[in-house]
Design an enzyme around this catalytic site. Sequence first.
Site, PDB file in Angstrom:
ATOM      1  N   LEU A 556     106.592 -27.429 -39.407  1.00 29.01           N
ATOM      2  CA  LEU A 556     106.979 -27.873 -38.066  1.00 29.01           C
ATOM      3  C   LEU A 556     106.443 -26.935 -37.007  1.00 29.01           C
ATOM      4  O   LEU A 556     106.138 -27.331 -35.888  1.00 29.01           O
ATOM      5  CB  LEU A 556     108.505 -27.933 -37.936  1.00 29.01           C
ATOM      6  CG  LEU A 556     109.229 -29.006 -38.727  1.00 29.01           C
ATOM      7  CD1 LEU A 556     110.722 -28.853 -38.572  1.00 29.01           C
ATOM      8  CD2 LEU A 556     108.794 -30.384 -38.263  1.00 29.01           C
ATOM      9  N   GLY A 557     106.351 -25.665 -37.350  1.00 28.27           N
ATOM     10  CA  GLY A 557     105.870 -24.711 -36.363  1.00 28.27           C
ATOM     11  C   GLY A 557     106.024 -23.299 -36.869  1.00 28.27           C
ATOM     12  O   GLY A 557     106.521 -23.055 -37.971  1.00 28.27           O
ATOM     13  N   GLY A 559     107.419 -19.594 -35.678  1.00 31.77           N
ATOM     14  CA  GLY A 559     108.165 -18.844 -34.669  1.00 31.77           C
ATOM     15  C   GLY A 559     107.959 -17.365 -34.844  1.00 31.77           C
ATOM     16  O   GLY A 559     107.156 -16.932 -35.690  1.00 31.77           O
ATOM     17  N   GLY A 560     108.661 -16.598 -34.057  1.00 29.03           N
ATOM     18  CA  GLY A 560     108.521 -15.156 -34.103  1.00 29.03           C
ATOM     19  C   GLY A 560     108.871 -14.560 -35.454  1.00 29.03           C
ATOM     20  O   GLY A 560     108.350 -13.519 -35.835  1.00 29.03           O
ATOM     21  N   PHE A 561     109.743 -15.211 -36.170  1.00 25.95           N
ATOM     22  CA  PHE A 561     110.212 -14.610 -37.427  1.00 25.95           C
ATOM     23  C   PHE A 561     109.697 -15.334 -38.652  1.00 25.95           C
ATOM     24  O   PHE A 561     110.136 -15.080 -39.755  1.00 25.95           O
ATOM     25  CB  PHE A 561     111.738 -14.598 -37.454  1.00 25.95           C
ATOM     26  CG  PHE A 561     112.325 -13.826 -36.315  1.00 25.95           C
ATOM     27  CD1 PHE A 561     112.326 -12.442 -36.353  1.00 25.95           C
ATOM     28  CD2 PHE A 561     112.840 -14.470 -35.210  1.00 25.95           C
ATOM     29  CE1 PHE A 561     112.846 -11.711 -35.301  1.00 25.95           C
ATOM     30  CE2 PHE A 561     113.354 -13.747 -34.163  1.00 25.95           C
ATOM     31  CZ  PHE A 561     113.372 -12.366 -34.200  1.00 25.95           C
ATOM     32  N   ASP A 675     114.995 -13.391 -28.395  1.00 23.26           N
ATOM     33  CA  ASP A 675     113.742 -14.146 -28.413  1.00 23.26           C
ATOM     34  C   ASP A 675     113.967 -15.568 -27.919  1.00 23.26           C
ATOM     35  O   ASP A 675     113.577 -16.541 -28.548  1.00 23.26           O
ATOM     36  CB  ASP A 675     113.135 -14.156 -29.822  1.00 23.26           C
ATOM     37  CG  ASP A 675     111.662 -14.578 -29.787  1.00 23.26           C
ATOM     38  OD1 ASP A 675     111.069 -14.584 -28.687  1.00 23.26           O
ATOM     39  OD2 ASP A 675     111.115 -14.910 -30.851  1.00 23.26           O
TER      40      ASP A 675
END
Length: 857
Positions: A556-557, A559-561, A675
Site C-alpha cells: 500500500l505504501g 512510511g517512515g517506519f 511523525d
Amino acid sequence: MATLQLFLLVEALAAAAAAAVVGQSAGDSLAANGAIAGNQMLISEGGVFQLGFFNSSGSGNGYLGIRYCKPVDPSVVWVANRNKSLNLSTATLNLTADGTLSLFDNGIIIWSTGTSSAINPVLQLLDSGNLVLTAGKPNGASLWQSFDHPCDTLLPGMKLGVDYSTNISRQLVSWKSPTDPSPGDYFFKMETRGVPEISMRRSSSEKIYRTGPWTNQGFSGNPKMEDSEIANKLNFSFVSNQDGVCYTTEYKKKSLLTRAVMNASGRFERWNWDGGSWSNFWHVPEDDCDEYARCGSNRICTKEYYSYSCSCIKGFEDQGSLGCERTKPLSCSSDRFLKVQSIKLPDTENATAHSTKTTLAACEDWCSKNCSCLAYAMAGLSGCVTWSGDSVDLRSFTSGGDDLYVRLAASEFGSSRSNERELAIGLPLLLGFLLLCCLGLLLLWWRKRGKKQGILATDLESSVKETGLLLDLPKVMDKDERFGQSNSSACESLQQLSKTDFDASEQHWSSIMINSENANLHNERAASVNISGALSSFDLSTIKAATNDFSADNKLGEGGFGAVYKGQLQDGQRIAVKKLSRHSSQGPDEFKNELTLIANLQHRNLVRLLGSCIEGDERLLVLECMENRSLDAFIYDKTKSVLLNWQKRLDIIVGIARGLLYLHQDSNLRIIHRDLKPSNILLDKDMNPKISDFGIARIFESEVHENATTRPIGTLGYMAPEYLTSGIFSFKSDVFSFGVLVLEILSGKRNRVFNQADICLNLLGHAYKLWKEGRSLEILDDALDCSYPATEILRCIRMGLLCVQEHSEDRPTMAEVVMMLASEDQQLTPLKQPTITLASSEGDLSSKEISVTIAGR
Ligand SMILES: *[C@@H]1O[C@H](CO)[C@@H](O)[C@H](O)[C@H]1NC(C)=O
Ligand SMILES: *[C@@H]1O[C@H](CO)[C@@H](O)[C@H](O)[C@H]1NC(C)=O
Ligand SMILES: *[C@@H]1O[C@H](CO)[C@@H](O)[C@H](O)[C@H]1NC(C)=O
Ligand SMILES: *[C@@H]1O[C@H](CO)[C@@H](O)[C@H](O)[C@H]1NC(C)=O
Ligand SMILES: *[C@@H]1O[C@H](CO)[C@@H](O)[C@H](O)[C@H]1NC(C)=O
Ligand SMILES: *[C@@H]1O[C@H](CO)[C@@H](O)[C@H](O)[C@H]1NC(C)=O
Ligand SMILES: *[C@@H]1O[C@H](CO)[C@@H](O)[C@H](O)[C@H]1NC(C)=O
Ligand SMILES: *[C@@H]1O[C@H](CO)[C@@H](O)[C@H](O)[C@H]1NC(C)=O
Ligand SMILES: *[C@@H]1O[C@H](CO)[C@@H](O)[C@H](O)[C@H]1NC(C)=O
C-alpha cells in the site's frame, strides 16, 4: 431617566407614524360616487393598514396599494395596478353608484374590479388588510375583496388554493424587484394533481420547491411550522374537500402581526412583528436539500453544516444521474416495507390519497395487496397516501418529519428464519466471549501469582488453553489466536446483523442490540480483553499467506517506519500489515509489552492495532484495514480532492485534532506521535480520519522523556524547527506538524514541494504572507467549490498558522486547538511569522535518511 427615554421613544414613534400617514384620511370607507386622489387615503379602523397611492420610484409614477401604517413600515401587502404604473398627480380611484371600483389615470382606465349592479355600495378597508366592496350596509353582499386577488403577500385570513366551482387558483406571484411590483418570476401555488401540496415555481413552469403534503399540523417539508411558539398564536390550516383545496392562517390571539411573502429572489418568507421591527421567522427554500429533487429520485438529501449529501434509500443502488434504482426486483406477493424515518414525503403529483383508510395497518394492507403500490405513508387529513412511481425530492430532518414505507424485496430484510440462525450463532459467541473475558482476568491473576511463585507463565497459559478446550470454544480458535479471532468473528457477525437492521418495528431486538454504536461499544469491550494482557500474535506463515508473501501488488505504501501491505486472513477479515524496517534494541518480550500498551490506546480517531507477529528478526504489526487508504492520496490528487468538500475537510481536521489530543493528554501513556503527516492519516469507508503509526516512535525509543534530545525521527516539512535543529521534541512539536497538516488540507499543496514561481517561500510562509495581506482565502484548494463559509475557513487558517509558530511556547496545546475548532469566537492571540524552513527539493525523505543527515551533528 428611564421614563424620560421611554417618553422620547413614544414621541419619536408617534412622529414617525404621523409622517407615514401624511395625507388626508377619508376614514376607513368610501361610499358610492366617492373618489381618492393624490395623497388621500383610507385608514382601517384600528389604524393598522392604509390604502392609498404610493410612490415607487420617486419619479412621480406609482401604484395604488395597501400598506401597514402601524407599525411604521412601508411594506406593501397588496397592489391594485401591478401591471401598469400611473401618474400620481393625475390618478384617481372612483367608486361608481352601481358598485364598480376603477382606477383612472388622466381619464384612462388602468384597473377595475369589473361591473356590478349594486345599490349603495361601500368600499371598506379592514384591520385585517382586506379591502372589501359590499352592496350596501349593513350586511350587504360581498361584491369583491382584495383577499381574493393576492399579490406577493399572504396575510392571516387569506386563502391560497383552488376553488373547484370556479377553478380560480389564488396564488402568490413575486414582485419583479424589491421596488417594482409588476409580476416577477416566482410563483407560490397550490398543486391539485395527485395529493395537494404547494409548490414554488420559476416562470410558472419549473418547480423549485414544494412544501410536501399537509400532515397533521403542518407541511411535511417544514417541520418548523408545527413545533414553534408561532403555532400558539396562529392557526395554520389546510382544507381539502370536494369544494376545493386551500391553505390559510388565522390569528388565535391578536398579539402578533405576521405576513408571508413570495419575495423577488425566490424565497417564501414569513415575517413577524416583534414590537420593534419585523423579524424573519422562517424562509423556504432554506438549504440545499429544500431545492426540488436536489438528489434525484430515490435518494435522500441530508443537510450537513455547510453543504449536503445524497444517499440512496436502503435497497436501492446509485445509478449516477439516473438516481438510485432497486437492487433486487420485486415479487409482489412476498415483498415487505422498509420504514424510512423523519423525512419530507416525496412529490405527491402522482400519488393517491385514500382518506377512508385512517390507520397505518389499513394503509399497509391496501398497499401490500396492490402490486403497483411502491410506497405508502400516513398524511394527516389525506389519510393513507400511496405512490406507484419513484420517490422524488426526499430529504431528511434531524427532528420532525414523516415516515415513509417503501416496498422492497423480502430478501433485502433477511428472512426471519435466517435471523434466528444468526441469533443462534451470535448468542453462543457472545457467551463464549464473556467466558473469555473471565478467563482473561483469571489468567492475569494467575500470572501475577505465578510470577510470585516462580511458575512459568507458559505453563499456565497452556493449562488455560486446556480449560478453553474443555469449555468447547468454537474450533476456529487455535492456540494464540483465540482472543483476536473470537473478537473479529464476533464483530463480523454483528456487522452482518446490523445490515439486516432495517425495520425498527419489525426487528426490534436487532435494533436494540446491534446498531453501529453498540458495535463500537462492543469493540471497546473487546479492547478491554486486550487490556488484560493479551495481544493476538500471528504466525509469520499466516501473514505471508494473507499478504501473498508481501507481494508488490499488495504493497500500500512506505512510511517512515516501514512498508505497509494489505491482506486478507483466511476467515475473510481484511487487514493491513506494517513491516517494521528498523529493529529496535528491544528484545521480543519488551517489544511485545510495548505493543500491548499501545494496543490499549483506543480512540475513534486512532487506527486499531489487532495483533503482532515476531519471528526471528521480523517485526510485524497487524492493523485494521482502512478502505480509503490515506489522506495524501486525496488532498494532493486533482481528481480525488474534489471529493473533499469543505465540511469533509473540516471533519477530518477536527478528527485528527481529537485523536492527537487523546494521545497527548487523555490516554494513560501520553504519547508524542513525532511523525504526523498526511500519509499517516488513514481514512475509513466514511472518510473518518484515523491516526496511524502512533506509539511507534515509542517502540524505537524505549526510554521516552519529554524534551529528550535524541535523533530526530520524522519527515522533513512536518518537523518543528527546534526538533529539526536540536532534536528537542515535545507535545508542541506534534502541534507544529498538525498545523502544517491543516494548511495542507486547506490548500491541497505539499509544504515541501510548494513552489510559487516568484516567491522563495514554503507553504507556511506563503500562508502567512497572504494572511498579512488579508488575502487568506486565496490559499484554498481550487477543488473547493465556493459554497464554503469564509469566516469558518479564516478561523481554521489562523489556527493552522498559530500551530506553526516558530517558538513552541507561542503554539497552542491540542486542547486549545480542539476548543478553537469548537467555538465561534476565539481569543485573538497575535500571530507571528511562522518558521520558514527552506523548501527541499529532495522529495520524500524517510526517517532513516533524516537521522543520517542530522544525527551526526
Ligand atoms: C414621489 O417622490 C418624489 C421624490 O421622492 C417626490 O418629489 C414626489 O413629490 C413624490 N410624489 C408623490 C405624489 O408623493
Ligand atoms: C397583468 O398582466 C398579465 C399578463 O401580463 C395578465 O395575465 C393579468 O391578467 C394582468 N392583471 C391585471 C390585474 O390586469
Ligand atoms: C404626470 O402628469 C403631469 C400633469 O399632466 C405632468 O406634468 C407630468 O409630467 C406627469 N408625470 C409623469 C412622470 O408622466
Ligand atoms: C373620479 O372622481 C373624481 C373626483 O370626484 C372626478 O373628478 C372624476 O371625474 C371621476 N372620474 C370618473 C371617470 O368618474
Ligand atoms: C375545473 O377543472 C376541472 C379539471 O380541469 C374540470 O373537470 C372542471 O369541469 C372545471 N370546473 C369548472 C367550473 O370549470
Ligand atoms: C383553525 O382553523 C380551522 C379552519 O379555519 C378551523 O376548523 C379550526 O377550528 C381552527 N382551530 C383553532 C384552534 O382555532
Ligand atoms: C428574499 O428572502 C431572502 C430570505 O429571507 C433574503 O435573504 C433576500 O434578501 C430576499 N430578497 C429580496 C429581493 O427581498
Ligand atoms: C408523474 O407522472 C408524469 C407522467 O407519467 C411524469 O412525467 C412525472 O415525472 C411524474 N412526476 C413525478 C414527481 O414522479
Ligand atoms: C393499484 O394501484 C394503481 C396505482 O395507484 C391503481 O391505478 C390501480 O387501480 C390499483 N389497483 C387496484 C386493484 O386497486
